[in-house]
Every structure is written in structure tokens, then in C-alpha cells.
Design a protein around this motif. Structure first.
Motif, PDB file in Angstrom:
ATOM      1  N   UNK A 150       0.828  -1.204   0.000  1.00  0.00           N
ATOM      2  CA  UNK A 150       0.000   0.000   0.000  1.00  0.00           C
ATOM      3  C   UNK A 150       0.866   1.261   0.000  1.00  0.00           C
ATOM      4  N   UNK A 151       0.460   2.229  -0.816  1.00  0.00           N
ATOM      5  CA  UNK A 151       1.227   3.458  -0.934  1.00  0.00           C
ATOM      6  C   UNK A 151       0.365   4.539  -1.578  1.00  0.00           C
ATOM      7  N   UNK A 152       0.817   5.779  -1.473  1.00  0.00           N
ATOM      8  CA  UNK A 152       0.296   6.881  -2.288  1.00  0.00           C
ATOM      9  C   UNK A 152       1.408   7.287  -3.248  1.00  0.00           C
ATOM     10  N   UNK A 153       1.037   7.750  -4.432  1.00  0.00           N
ATOM     11  CA  UNK A 153       2.030   8.025  -5.461  1.00  0.00           C
ATOM     12  C   UNK A 153       2.740   9.352  -5.248  1.00  0.00           C
ATOM     13  N   UNK A 154       4.019   9.360  -5.610  1.00  0.00           N
ATOM     14  CA  UNK A 154       4.829  10.574  -5.656  1.00  0.00           C
ATOM     15  C   UNK A 154       5.902  10.338  -6.710  1.00  0.00           C
ATOM     16  N   UNK A 155       6.318  11.405  -7.398  1.00  0.00           N
ATOM     17  CA  UNK A 155       7.326  11.283  -8.447  1.00  0.00           C
ATOM     18  C   UNK A 155       8.708  11.574  -7.867  1.00  0.00           C
ATOM     19  N   UNK A 156       9.610  10.597  -7.788  1.00  0.00           N
ATOM     20  CA  UNK A 156      10.937  10.845  -7.212  1.00  0.00           C
ATOM     21  C   UNK A 156      11.784  11.828  -8.019  1.00  0.00           C
ATOM     22  N   UNK A 235       7.882   0.742   3.301  1.00  0.00           N
ATOM     23  CA  UNK A 235       8.948   0.113   4.069  1.00  0.00           C
ATOM     24  C   UNK A 235       8.509  -0.392   5.440  1.00  0.00           C
ATOM     25  N   UNK A 236       7.323  -0.020   5.862  1.00  0.00           N
ATOM     26  CA  UNK A 236       6.845  -0.383   7.206  1.00  0.00           C
ATOM     27  C   UNK A 236       6.079  -1.701   7.150  1.00  0.00           C
ATOM     28  N   UNK A 237       6.756  -2.797   7.496  1.00  0.00           N
ATOM     29  CA  UNK A 237       6.123  -4.121   7.449  1.00  0.00           C
ATOM     30  C   UNK A 237       4.934  -4.214   8.404  1.00  0.00           C
ATOM     31  N   UNK A 241       0.933  -4.974   7.363  1.00  0.00           N
ATOM     32  CA  UNK A 241       0.255  -6.180   7.840  1.00  0.00           C
ATOM     33  C   UNK A 241      -1.018  -5.894   8.618  1.00  0.00           C
ATOM     34  N   UNK A 242      -1.123  -4.683   9.216  1.00  0.00           N
ATOM     35  CA  UNK A 242      -2.282  -4.432  10.091  1.00  0.00           C
ATOM     36  C   UNK A 242      -3.225  -3.349   9.597  1.00  0.00           C
TER      37      UNK A 242
END
Length: 305
Positions: A150-156, A235-237, A241-242
């Protein structure tokens, strides 16, 4: 959209919570006032706008491209720039003319659809088109690049300075395989969870990254925080998971659009999808206060772009 316990349903069944269904079945037809109202309200609220019966028809030559072998080794997508006509990322020996035709038509169809469906006008700019023939599930990649998290998009490398990121997708699988997404908690909830842990950008870092070519323009504070949110989520496992999420299946022939900088999402599985990226100036929105940059500014108490 409110958090709930993880569950799995089809897109049509989940329409009342994370998806707003829009009934058009023709890319070039003029949508009625109700379609326009529902689409814009859903997009800006942070829902997925779903077209349950809006397939993108392929020619016989284009249909032959539905093979993961069409991508260049080491890549997962073929890309097309509508502004220049350039296509890249495909393997040698494929029908390059058919590939360009397919992606050019998809870019044109999505641009016309959004032009008719939304009031954004010139504030909406078309970006790159992608063809994703590789199965999303099971790819070996780093957590930061793993879109099943899960993530929100950002352009590096391409700072957006607060502009919105909108994406349109169509499942063009020739069989019955759905494209399966997870949709997570609302953006403000994500920001409340992670923003307090994110340090301000180091003085001079934005200019340095531009000078050495890491970014194409100077990264704004908004870009810094959005990219940090993207990375910290992935990066947050424990978070992965929760965190409450809902699973949505987009079946072949369905099209959907979403502000991916706002909607926490993950592509869990699926093969053969077309995607079109757009950017939107926040002043072009019906309700600019819903933009992620405005949420972050309220939380930080200052301008970020």
C-alpha cells in the motif's frame, strides 16, 4: 471512504464504499450531468471512479501484444509519451507500429473521456501512457519499488509542486483474470500516522538534487513529504500487515480512474493493463482543499509549495 476490516469483493459489489460507478459504455459519448457530478465528487473525495462496462477494444495486431515477452528484459512496462510520440521499453522484434497505435489510441481515448467528464480543462495535463503485460504478483523487487504494498504516489525525479496525480486504468486481459487492488485508509489518516515522524528537508538539498540530476526540477517541501509518505508506507512491514484495507477486483473490460496521490492503493495481481497518467493543477479542482498538499499544509501550519 472509511477504514474497515480487510475483505475481498468484486468492484461492482464494493461500489458503495470505495468505488463510484459511472455508467458510460462509450469512450467518445457525451456523459450526462449526473455522471459528471458523481465522477468529480468521487475523484476528489478519494474514491475510485469505476466504469463497469467500458472496455478498450484491441485490433488483431494489438491483441498479439498481450504477452509478457513484449517488454524489454529487466522492465515490467512499455511506455509512450503522447507529447513526442516516443515509445520505449519494448523488446526487439515485436510489432512496434501496433504497440504505438494501441498506446496512442488509449492516450487519446482517456484524454477525451476526462475532457468530457470533468471541468478541469487546461488545468489537466496528459503524461505518459503505460502498458503493463507482466503479472503483478510474484515479481522480485525492493520494498520501495513493490507496488503490491500500500502506498500513495509521488514522483521521485519529477517534482510535482503540489499538482495532483490522476491515473486511468483499463484491464485488457483477453480472458477472465481480474486486476486485484487493495485500497487503504484515507489520505488524512495516512498523513496523521506518518507525518509526525518525517523530518523537514535538509537545507539546500532540493537545489543539490537538481544540480546533480537526481530531480528534473527543484523539489518543493510538498514533494519531500509526499515522497517520504510513499517510502515510509512501503517500508513499514507492521503497517502493511495491520492497516485496514479493502480488496477490489477489476475484471477484463472494466476501466477505473483515481487520484493516486490521495488514494492509498496496491496492485496485488493481474496481467495486461493499460494506464494513462495525468497531472492536475490544484486550482483547477472543484474543491482544492481536498488536495493532499492542502491536507499537509494544514497539518504543518505553513505553505509547502
Amino acid at each position: 471512504m472509511t477504514p474497515s476490516s480487510p475483505s475481498s469483493v468484486t468492484a461492482a459489489e464494493r461500489a458503495t464504499s470505495v468505488c463510484v460507478p459511472v455508467g458510460t459504455t462509450d469512450w467518445l459519448a457525451a456523459p450526462d450531468a449526473a455522471m459528471k457530478r458523481d465522477a468529480v465528487a468521487g475523484l476528489e473525495r478519494g474514491d475510485v471512479v469505476l466504469f463497469p462496462h467500458l472496455p478498450f477494444a484491441l485490433s488483431p495486431a494489438e491483441a498479439k501484444l498481450l504477452d509478457p515477452a513484449v517488454v524489454k528484459e529487466g522492465t515490467k512496462t512499455v511506455k509512450y509519451d503522447p507529447d513526442t510520440g516516443r515509445v520505449w521499453g519494448y523488446a526487439e522484434g515485436i510489432d512496434a507500429a501496433a504497440m504505438k497505435s494501441m498506446m496512442e489510441r488509449y492516450a487519446d481515448h482517456t484524454r477525451r473521456l476526462l475532457g468530457a467528464l470533468t471541468p478541469y480543462g487546461s488545468a489537466l495535463k496528459i503524461g505518459n501512457t503505460s502498458f503493463r503485460p507482466v503479472e503483478a504478483q510474484g515479481r522480485q523487487q525492493s520494498k520501495r519499488h513493490d507496488d503490491t504494498r500500500l502506498h500513495v504516489d509521488a514522483f521521485p525525479s519529477r517534482p510535482s509542486h503540489g499538482q495532483r496525480i490522476m491515473r486511468v486504468f483499463t484491464n485488457v486481459h483477453p480472458g477472465t483474470k481480474p486486476r486485484v487492488w487493495r485500497v487503504g485508509e484515507p489520505f488524512e489518516t495516512v498523513a496523521q500516522r506518518f507525518l509526525p515522524k518525517i523530518a523537514a528537508p535538509f537545507p539546500g538539498s532540493a537545489q543539490l538534487m537538481k544540480l546533480v540530476g537526481i530531480t528534473k526540477s527543484r523539489r518543493s517541501p510538498a514533494d519531500h513529504y509526499m515522497l517520504q509518505l510513499h517510502d515510509r508506507m512501503k517500508l513499514d512491514d507492521g503497517y502493511q500487515s495491520i492497516v485496514p484495507h479493502q480488496t477490489v477486483e477489476f475484471t477484463p473490460g472494466q476501466t477505473w480512474m483515481v487520484f493516486t496521490d490521495q488514494v492509498s492503493h496496491a496492485a496485488m495481481s493481474g496481467q495486461h493493463a493499460l494506464e494513462q497518467t495525468f497531472t492536475l493543477e490544484i486550482d483547477g479542482m472543484a474543491d482544492p482543499e481536498r488536495a493532499p498538499v492542502r491536507v499537509l499544509e494544514r497539518m504543518k501550519g505553513r505553505k509547502l509549495h
